[in-house]
Design an enzyme around this catalytic site. Structure first.
Site, short mmCIF file in Angstrom:
data_model
loop_
_atom_site.label_atom_id
_atom_site.label_comp_id
_atom_site.label_asym_id
_atom_site.label_seq_id
_atom_site.Cartn_x
_atom_site.Cartn_y
_atom_site.Cartn_z
N CYS A 1 -68.61 11.25 -7.32
CA CYS A 1 -69.13 11.98 -6.15
C CYS A 1 -68.00 12.54 -5.31
CB CYS A 1 -69.98 11.06 -5.29
SG CYS A 1 -71.39 10.38 -6.15
C1 BEZ Z 1 -69.70 7.87 -9.24
O1 BEZ Z 1 -69.95 8.68 -8.35
O2 BEZ Z 1 -68.56 7.73 -9.65
C2 BEZ Z 1 -70.79 7.08 -9.90
C3 BEZ Z 1 -71.89 6.68 -9.18
C4 BEZ Z 1 -72.88 5.92 -9.79
C5 BEZ Z 1 -72.75 5.59 -11.12
C6 BEZ Z 1 -71.65 6.01 -11.86
C7 BEZ Z 1 -70.66 6.76 -11.24
#
Ligand code: BEZ
Length: 219
Positions: A46
């Protein structure tokens, strides 16, 4: 249950964001808006996605597109996270609002739930969903990626260009189309209509069927 998707009207929800509270339809106004969700604050993928969107904000503005992020943290968490995003993006500011959805209510209304991922407390998290909305408040394009797969912001810009092209002309964009390349004439346009609509001319691909449906032009 398929949930909110292309052709549907964006629900007019009240949202609390890093730029204040507003109704979604008021935010859209008469413009194009991209609403895109993130599984969580302070998560790696994110952070990379939002940093890239922050860096590309002017490119969206040039196309008349407003941005609206969403993540499940509260406003204070979002504001703290934004400092990380801006640092990671090399100083590009997050100028667009990010919706806070700590109760996971908005993600259900907007069809932005990842069916498989849960956070550390076992709660559902958003998918990487993205809706492109136009001034009529309708969803014109919708994508869903799982939490584990980051989106391609160049591709999002490309589909905005394609959408805006096909709204303004009776054309469609062929495989791997990029701005500046020929488009195809909409199959619902007859050859006689095409001559009038596209005075710049068009070329027709010769195909074994002998049918003349694959017509390229420049608009
Ligand atoms: C991320 O944003 O890195 C992420 C969030 C939830 C699950 C896997 C990755």
């Amino acid at each position: 249950m398929p949930g909110l998707t292309i052709g549907d009207t964006l629900p007019n929800l009240e949202v609390e964001t890093t730029c204040g509270k507003f109704m979604l339809h008021d935010f859209v106004g008469q413009e194009w808006v991209i609403i895109f969700s993130h599984p969580g604050d302070f998560t790696p993928v994110c952070t990379t996605e939002l940093a890239k969107v922050a860096a590309y904000t002017e490119r969206f503005e040039e196309r008349g597109v407003k941005l609206l992020g969403l993540s499940c943290g509260d406003i204070q968490s979002h504001n703290n996270w934004i400092k990380d995003i801006e640092s990671y993006s090399g100083g590009c500011k997050v100028k667009f609002p990010i919706i806070a959805d700590p109760k996971r209510e908005i993600i259900k209304e907007l069809n932005m739930v990842d069916p498989d991922e849960k956070d550390a407390t076992g709660k559902q998290v958003p998918s990487r969903a993205l809706h492109v909305v136009s001034g009529d408040k309708k969803i014109k394009l919708s994508i869903q990626y799982p939490a584990t797969i980051g989106r391609n912001v160049d591709e999002i810009l490309r589909v905005v260009d394609a959408l805006q092209k096909t709204v303004n002309h009776k054309v469609a964009t062929p495989v791997n189309w990029k701005p500046g390349e020929p488009v195809v004439i909409h199959p619902g346009v007859s050859n006689n209509q095409a001559k009038e609509m596209f005075p710049q001319g068009y070329s027709t691909a010769e195909l074994p069927s002998g049918n003349d449906y694959l017509r390229f032009t420049n608009v």
